[in-house]
Design an enzyme around this catalytic site. Structure first.
Site, PDB file in Angstrom:
ATOM      1  N   TRP A   1       2.194   1.155  -4.254  1.00 16.49           N
ATOM      2  CA  TRP A   1       1.579   0.775  -5.602  1.00 16.49           C
ATOM      3  C   TRP A   1       0.572   1.870  -6.184  1.00 16.49           C
ATOM      4  O   TRP A   1       0.811   2.172  -7.357  1.00 16.49           O
ATOM      5  CB  TRP A   1       0.457  -0.437  -5.529  1.00 16.49           C
ATOM      6  N   ASN A   2       0.257   2.906  -5.420  1.00 16.92           N
ATOM      7  CA  ASN A   2      -0.448   3.913  -5.933  1.00 16.92           C
ATOM      8  C   ASN A   2       0.045   5.272  -5.177  1.00 16.92           C
ATOM      9  O   ASN A   2      -0.205   5.721  -4.150  1.00 16.92           O
ATOM     10  CB  ASN A   2      -1.938   3.893  -5.728  1.00 16.92           C
ATOM     11  N   HIS A  47     -13.764   3.398  -1.851  1.00 19.46           N
ATOM     12  CA  HIS A  47     -13.717   2.240  -2.903  1.00 19.46           C
ATOM     13  C   HIS A  47     -15.415   1.907  -2.843  1.00 19.46           C
ATOM     14  O   HIS A  47     -15.836   1.433  -4.258  1.00 19.46           O
ATOM     15  CB  HIS A  47     -12.966   0.875  -2.505  1.00 19.46           C
ATOM     16  N   PRO A  55       0.306   8.601  -5.633  1.00 24.12           N
ATOM     17  CA  PRO A  55      -0.661   9.933  -5.634  1.00 24.12           C
ATOM     18  C   PRO A  55      -1.495   9.640  -4.484  1.00 24.12           C
ATOM     19  O   PRO A  55      -1.469  10.496  -3.598  1.00 24.12           O
ATOM     20  CB  PRO A  55      -1.311   9.968  -6.940  1.00 24.12           C
ATOM     21  N   VAL A  56      -2.207   8.525  -4.321  1.00 23.83           N
ATOM     22  CA  VAL A  56      -3.147   8.404  -3.311  1.00 23.83           C
ATOM     23  C   VAL A  56      -2.451   8.202  -1.974  1.00 23.83           C
ATOM     24  O   VAL A  56      -2.927   8.694  -0.958  1.00 23.83           O
ATOM     25  CB  VAL A  56      -4.063   6.937  -3.390  1.00 23.83           C
ATOM     26  N   TRP A  61       0.743  -1.421  -0.027  1.00 27.85           N
ATOM     27  CA  TRP A  61      -0.116  -0.007  -0.055  1.00 27.85           C
ATOM     28  C   TRP A  61       1.042   1.218  -0.014  1.00 27.85           C
ATOM     29  O   TRP A  61       0.519   2.551  -0.233  1.00 27.85           O
ATOM     30  CB  TRP A  61      -0.908   0.096   1.181  1.00 27.85           C
TER      31      TRP A  61
END
Ligand code: COA
Length: 484
Positions: free
Chosen positions: A376-377, A414, A379-380, A373
């Site tokens: 992987w992303n 989500h 920006p978030v 976590w």
């Protein structure tokens, strides 16, 4: 030296194959008979000739035993790739023979539009500008001092809440909106929400700093001394300073930039590299076609075939269907990752000369769920750290509470992006994201190294199709079964 030790020594001290090769070369330089355990020392028979010249054996381990110290499995990796390609080629052929060609690019249009005279998703996307204008005018008033901090905070909160509620209400009320069109519109609103949240925070931090500079604490000699130096620094800076950043140009640059975290002056790349841009554009167009084709040809028939086992509650068939779906689902997810985080975001960044291209890190090496976590992303993850996690820690929350809060907030978004477009509230996405907290604990406590890495891959490969099947099944039951 024991058996194992001798074997390791014979294999070059248990080191790499390179070290063993050097050992062999050294042996070759020695006179005949001094090699392979002869070494000039008397043999066990007290120096009698043991036929050293004719020896062709030495004490050594088989390559595949761990004592050999051998670690070069490059050929095996290639074999895995070849097997993967061959078995998928077979699946591809089987799929074509069974279903024929299902790929239909025109059908994609119908996923976005029910009625060609009504474009509700596009209208929604245009309306988001209204919330942007409100946020900017609030910030301008706060900067000018014509609005108090308290009132500004309340009005910003109302505006941000409206960004999430307004599109949800529209999607739930308007019948001509399609689920895919709704996901697209809601994703734009969610990104705008996160960006305006960041915009508000950074401007607030700027005001706090401006006030701290304007009113140094009495007796604070260091602050007074730092005053002129900092002021000089500000004046000398080529970029924009607060409140000069409160312009439409500055805000819209941020809204289109591939980041969720606001800065007054973003790092910029010196020029647009045309070849790089063309390569990424080509990838973008190619992979979106591939994604659509794989979904239509591979995912949809597999999902359709999974409905009967679900209806009959045939558990062994459900598991078989789940494993069957896991392969295309995972492949599509991997392609999506490359398409979005590498091709699309780089295209946008290149066109806008946005310098920071760290959109992802090496999540594929994750040995823990937390590492995944974090990487992987980006920006978030950056937004979560800067605007949620660290502020909570600063306010005295424990690390565990802050982490749980971030994952629950992420779970909410989500769920929001799935349930509202499908007009169906089932909480599968929420539970999938919330389950990351116990999963992270379990993996970090019981699994290490390659086992941890395998656990992360398994959770990705199996977890997603479970959620997909749950939603599709419920959507199918809700929308089609009653009408049959
Ligand atoms: C929850 C989450 C933010 C935790 O991140 P993390 O990197 O594991 O958090 P850590 O505890 O290691 O700390 C991160 C930072 O906080 C800082 N920090 C830790 N404890 C601190 C404290 N008590 N006070 C101040 N700062 C602290 C660390 O120094 C570190 O700073 P750095 O980034 O500048 O190095 C992360 O797991 C996350 O982003 N989760 C959600 C991801 C998500 O939902 N993504 C959706 C993608 S679709």
């Amino acid at each position: 030296m024991g058996d194992r030790g001798a074997a390791v020594a014979a294999a070059g001290g248990g080191g790499s194959s390179g070290r063993r090769r050097r050992g062999a070369a050294a042996a070759a330089r020695q006179p005949p008979g001094a090699e392979q355990g002869g070494g000039g020392e008397p043999g066990p028979d007290g120096g009698h000739d043991l036929g050293g010249d004719f020896r062709c054996h030495k004490v050594q381990e088989s390559l595949l035993s761990s004592a050999s110290g051998y670690s070069n499995y490059r050929g095996i990796l290639n074999w895995c790739v070849v097997m993967l390609v061959l078995s998928n080629a077979r699946l591809f052929l089987e799929n074509l023979i069974k279903y024929g060609i299902l790929v239909d690019p025109i059908q994609v249009v119908s996923l976005f539009l029910k009625d060609p005279y009504s474009w509700p998703s596009l209208c929604l996307v245009i309306v988001v500008n209204g919330f942007v204008v409100v946020a900017l005018s609030l910030e301008r008033r706060l900067a000018a001092g014509s609005l108090s901090e308290g009132a500004g905070a309340v009005l910003h909160a109302v505006n941000l809440l409206a960004i999430l509620c307004f599109p949800a209400v529209v999607v739930l009320m308007v019948t001509s909106i399609t689920p895919v069109g709704a996901v697209f519109a809601l994703a734009i609103y969610t990104v705008t929400f996160l960006k305006l949240f960041s915009f508000r925070d950074v401007n607030k931090w700027c005001r706090e700093r401006r006030e701290a500079k304007a009113s140094p604490r009495p007796g604070d000699g260091s602050a007074a001394a730092a005053g002129p130096k900092k002021a000089n620094g500000d004046v000398g800076q080529s970029g924009v300073t607060y409140p000069g950043n409160l312009t439409y140009r500055n805000l819209y640059y941020f809204l289109f930039a591939p980041t969720l975290c606001y800065e007054l002056n973003f790092p910029r790349s010196p020029r647009i590299r045309k070849r790089f841009l063309l390569r990424r554009l080509f990838e973008m167009l190619f992979f979106i076609q591939l994604l659509v084709g794989l979904i239509q040809q591979w995912m949809v028939p597999t999902i359709q075939n999974s409905m009967k086992p679900f209806r009959d509650m045939d558990y062994s068939r459900i598991i078989e269907r789940l494993l069957k779906l896991a392969v295309p689902n995972h492949l599509i997810w991997l392609i999506f990752f490359y398409w979005f985080f590498h091709s699309c975001l780089n295209v946008v960044a290149e066109v806008m000369q946005f310098g920071d291209r760290e959109f992802y890190r090496d999540w594929w090496n994750s040995e823990s769920v937390t590492y995944f976590w974090q990487n992987w992303n980006i920006p978030v993850h950056k937004w979560c750290l800067r605007h949620f996690y660290k502020p909570m820690l600063k306010r005295g929350a424990s690390k565990w509470t802050a982490q749980t809060a971030v994952f629950l907030a992420s779970a909410f978004f989500h769920e929001y992006l799935v349930s509202v477009p499908l007009k169906m509230f089932r909480l599968w996405a929420f539970m999938g994201m919330a389950a990351q907290i116990p999963l992270a604990w379990f993996v970090s406590k019981f699994l290490r190294g390659n086992y941890g890495n395998a656990a992360v891959w398994i959770s990705l490969i199996i977890g997603q199709p479970i959620a997909v099947l749950m939603y599709v099944h419920d959507y199918y039951v809700l929308n089609y079964e009653g009408s049959q």
